[in-house]
Write a protein that holds these residues in place. Sequence first.
Motif, short mmCIF file in Angstrom:
data_model
loop_
_atom_site.label_atom_id
_atom_site.label_comp_id
_atom_site.label_asym_id
_atom_site.label_seq_id
_atom_site.Cartn_x
_atom_site.Cartn_y
_atom_site.Cartn_z
N ASP A 17 -6.61 -0.36 -8.19
CA ASP A 17 -7.76 -0.38 -7.29
C ASP A 17 -7.71 -1.63 -6.40
OD1 ASP A 17 -10.15 0.30 -6.09
OD2 ASP A 17 -11.15 0.78 -7.98
N ASP A 18 -8.12 -1.47 -5.15
CA ASP A 18 -8.14 -2.61 -4.23
C ASP A 18 -9.43 -3.42 -4.37
OD1 ASP A 18 -9.65 -0.53 -3.28
OD2 ASP A 18 -9.22 -0.93 -1.16
N GLN A 19 -10.38 -2.89 -5.15
CA GLN A 19 -11.63 -3.60 -5.39
C GLN A 19 -11.98 -3.52 -6.87
OE1 GLN A 19 -14.77 -2.28 -2.78
NE2 GLN A 19 -13.43 -2.19 -1.00
N ALA A 20 -12.84 -4.45 -7.29
CA ALA A 20 -13.24 -4.49 -8.70
C ALA A 20 -14.34 -3.46 -8.94
CB ALA A 20 -13.73 -5.89 -9.07
N HIS A 21 -13.98 -2.33 -9.54
CA HIS A 21 -14.94 -1.29 -9.89
C HIS A 21 -14.99 -1.14 -11.40
CE1 HIS A 21 -14.04 0.43 -5.68
NE2 HIS A 21 -15.22 -0.16 -5.65
N GLY A 51 -5.63 2.31 -0.96
CA GLY A 51 -6.15 2.10 0.38
C GLY A 51 -5.18 2.49 1.49
N SER A 75 -7.22 -0.43 -13.06
CA SER A 75 -8.24 -1.23 -12.41
C SER A 75 -7.62 -2.33 -11.53
CB SER A 75 -9.15 -1.88 -13.46
OG SER A 75 -8.41 -2.84 -14.22
N ASN A 76 -8.47 -2.96 -10.73
CA ASN A 76 -8.02 -4.05 -9.87
C ASN A 76 -7.52 -5.22 -10.70
OD1 ASN A 76 -9.16 -6.82 -8.47
ND2 ASN A 76 -8.18 -5.44 -6.99
N GLU A 77 -8.23 -5.53 -11.77
CA GLU A 77 -7.83 -6.64 -12.66
C GLU A 77 -6.47 -6.37 -13.29
OE1 GLU A 77 -9.47 -8.95 -16.68
OE2 GLU A 77 -10.58 -7.26 -15.82
N ASP A 124 0.82 -1.22 0.00
CA ASP A 124 0.00 0.00 0.00
C ASP A 124 0.85 1.27 0.00
OD1 ASP A 124 0.96 0.11 2.59
OD2 ASP A 124 -0.99 -0.14 3.55
N GLU A 135 -3.71 -6.72 -10.60
CA GLU A 135 -3.40 -8.12 -10.27
C GLU A 135 -2.52 -8.75 -11.36
OE1 GLU A 135 -3.99 -9.63 -7.55
OE2 GLU A 135 -5.39 -8.25 -6.58
#
Length: 277
Positions: A109-113, A86, A134-136, A62, A139
Amino acid sequence: MRKLLAITIIYYYICCYSIKPTSAIVQLKSPSTSFLDTPAKFSARINSSGICGALVVADPLDACSSLVNNAFNFNRNIKFALIVRGNCTFLEKVRIAQLAGFDGAILFDDQAHENLISMIGNPKGIWIPAVFVSNEAGETLMKHARGEDGECCIISSLTETSWNVLIISFISLLVIVSVLAVFVSVRVYWRNRNRSRNLVGEKLVELLPCSTFNATHISGYMEKTCAICLQDFKDGDSLKILPCQHKFHANCVGSWLTKWSKSCPVCKYDLKTEVAY
């Protein structure tokens, strides 16, 4: 009219030249993959040629505290820090990555938005570029980050930006031209209408009978005061007599009929029904 035109020109140039790139592309060399991102509002701009370097996963991920894997420990020309969203602000994360010697920051992103967000903050003291993916995408980047030269590139989406500028400028120009056209049309309409009304009023005044006031010949029923200016008639004053027999100073009734109304100011008698013009 000149002021409106000047404001229009200024507004048009602001629309054309104040637009900044709103998106870029993060490219991973192996596997060959591209991800859309949004550049931070506070970070350095990405030039047209883009920037490529080694991708390093931040530790801690983070980047809310000093990074253990300092970029100075990597024998690479350009290094990007991969950071998750985050626990602290975007500005803090980028500033910590910059202090650790990284040449750019890729935040994910820490979440899938569905939508990417804009990173905002005070740009003072920030000289490295930073983008948000994005989160994807994050990753995927984290799985394939090997810290090798040129494995990751951040490229400015100039084509998209150029089209955005062109479209917004064109729409703005259409709106401006439409506003100007409406303004000119309304102004011409009212000018012609007032001119027409003035001509009608002038014609009415010309056709009205005229008399000279004489106090010695005044009858008991004759007005002694002009109902428009509220001044008493004086000997020698030029008066106009309306069809309803009300009398007024010639100048007063002339101004009344050309600028205000075509009716008698006393009884509201409509002069247009009696006087042909």
